[in-house]
Design an enzyme around this catalytic site. Structure first.
Site, PDB file in Angstrom:
ATOM      1  N   HIS A  60      -5.601  98.457 101.046  1.00 21.21           N
ATOM      2  CA  HIS A  60      -6.761  98.537 101.933  1.00 21.21           C
ATOM      3  C   HIS A  60      -7.955  97.876 101.237  1.00 21.21           C
ATOM      4  CE1 HIS A  60      -9.748 101.235 104.423  1.00 21.21           C
ATOM      5  NE2 HIS A  60     -10.123  99.986 104.359  1.00 21.21           N
ATOM      6  N   GLU A 113     -13.549  93.123 103.437  1.00 25.04           N
ATOM      7  CA  GLU A 113     -13.484  93.925 102.207  1.00 25.04           C
ATOM      8  C   GLU A 113     -14.311  93.297 101.092  1.00 25.04           C
ATOM      9  OE1 GLU A 113     -11.949  97.026 101.558  1.00 25.04           O
ATOM     10  OE2 GLU A 113     -11.925  97.058 103.734  1.00 25.04           O
ATOM     11  N   HIS A 117     -17.376  95.373  99.788  1.00 27.56           N
ATOM     12  CA  HIS A 117     -17.136  96.005  98.483  1.00 27.56           C
ATOM     13  C   HIS A 117     -17.173  95.030  97.302  1.00 27.56           C
ATOM     14  CE1 HIS A 117     -16.041  99.764 100.482  1.00 27.56           C
ATOM     15  NE2 HIS A 117     -15.283  99.057 101.302  1.00 27.56           N
TER      16      HIS A 117
END
Ligand SMILES: *[C@@H]1O[C@H](CO)[C@@H](O)[C@H](O)[C@H]1NC(C)=O
Ligand SMILES: *[C@@H]1O[C@H](CO)[C@@H](O)[C@H](O)[C@H]1NC(C)=O
Ligand SMILES: *[C@@H]1O[C@H](CO)[C@@H](O)[C@H](O)[C@H]1NC(C)=O
Ligand SMILES: *[C@@H]1O[C@H](CO)[C@@H](O)[C@H](O)[C@H]1NC(C)=O
Ligand SMILES: *[C@@H]1O[C@H](CO)[C@@H](O)[C@H](O)[C@H]1NC(C)=O
Ligand SMILES: *[C@@H]1O[C@H](CO)[C@@H](O)[C@H](O)[C@H]1NC(C)=O
Length: 224
Positions: A60, A113, A117
């Site tokens: 993920h 992502e 992040h």
């Protein structure tokens, strides 16, 4: 004269502070792997693009995190995702380890992502390193196999305790993972295993113990 240099100092400090905040300071990494059938099961309104979800744990994300608030930092200022900066051989590996199991657009998932992040740990891992390191983490411990060896395999009715699932992973990695669950939308008061989190220290090289943050206590867990 004194006044203006003081004002300058205050301003400079304010800018520095903003820079530090927005470029992200973090304490450790959470490496999050998901069980695709659960992603698809909880998407009641918008089914997954592939009706038969993958039957192995996929990535993920790799999330730089704060001890005080594990959901932070996020959306830091930094270079935005560029597909050209990911070598083609790495893209083909990521298509297996880090696919978008929901919409099927892998690039869009990687982009989301990284921007949310990866930008917060860019001074530790640049874009290529971030994806390379994540893929290496995924390969280093095969959760699907660890669970299978402990006879924890998808089953329509069987349930497990949190510790039943945690123990074999802990034995294999020598560190405490975190399990994350989702409420089962089709059966009240039951939870499904969704994700397994490994924690890594600041440099994203050494595994450390995570602290439990998720899954209901005293409700057994389904894995299907
Ligand atoms: C993260 O925690 C550090 C201290 O450990 C703090 O300085 C920083 O402001 C926090 N960042 C965010 C985005 O919460
Ligand atoms: C970060 O950006 C994403 C995508 O734009 C958004 O969904 C998310 O809510 C943002 N998170 C924070 C903490 O601002
Ligand atoms: C997939 O996502 C990327 C990045 O957001 C976008 O540029 C591309 O058009 C998308 N592809 C499809 C087939 O929707
Ligand atoms: C992980 O283990 C599963 C179950 O044994 C296996 O099917 C899969 O190929 C393994 N994946 C990798 C990357 O070794
Ligand atoms: C799972 O069991 C097989 C057969 O005993 C063994 O070869 C393999 O190393 C084990 N894998 C893990 C991840 O423990
Ligand atoms: C877990 O909790 C302990 C004790 O509060 C703390 O020292 C440690 O840094 C935490 N670890 C993580 C990965 O959050």
């Amino acid at each position: 004269m004194l006044k203006s240099s003081l004002a300058f100092l205050v301003l400079a400090f304010a800018f520095f502070f903003c820079y530090v905040m927005s470029s992200g300071s973090y304490d450790y990494f959470q490496f999050v792997q998901q069980w695709p059938p659960t992603n698809c099961r909880v998407r009641v309104k918008r089914p997954c693009s592939n009706p038969r979800p993958l039957q192995y744990f996929t990535i993920h994300g790799l999330w730089p995190s704060n001890y005080s608030n594990p959901r932070m930092p996020s959306n830091c200022t930094g270079s935005q995702f560029k597909k050209q900066n990911l070598y083609p051989y790495m893209q083909s590996k990521l298509k297996i380890s880090w696919p978008d199991v929901e919409s099927g657009n892998d690039t869009k998932f990687w982009e989301g992502e990284w921007n949310k992040h990866g930008t917060c740990s860019e001074r530790t891992l640049n874009l290529m390193q971030y994806f390379q390191r994540s893929n290496a983490m995924w390969k280093s411990h095969n959760i699907t196999e660890i669970l299978k060896n402990a006879s924890i395999v998808p089953h329509p009715t069987q349930t497990w305790k949190y510790s039943d699932i945690e123990s074999p992973i802990k034995r294999a990695t020598k560190r405490t993972p975190v399990l994350r669950c989702k409420r089962d939308p089709v059966q009240a008061n039951t939870q499904l295993l969704h994700e397994v989190v490994f924690c890594y220290e600041y440099d994203a090289l050494k595994l450390i113990d995570c602290n439990r943050t998720d899954c209901w206590n005293n409700v057994d867990i389904k894995f299907q």
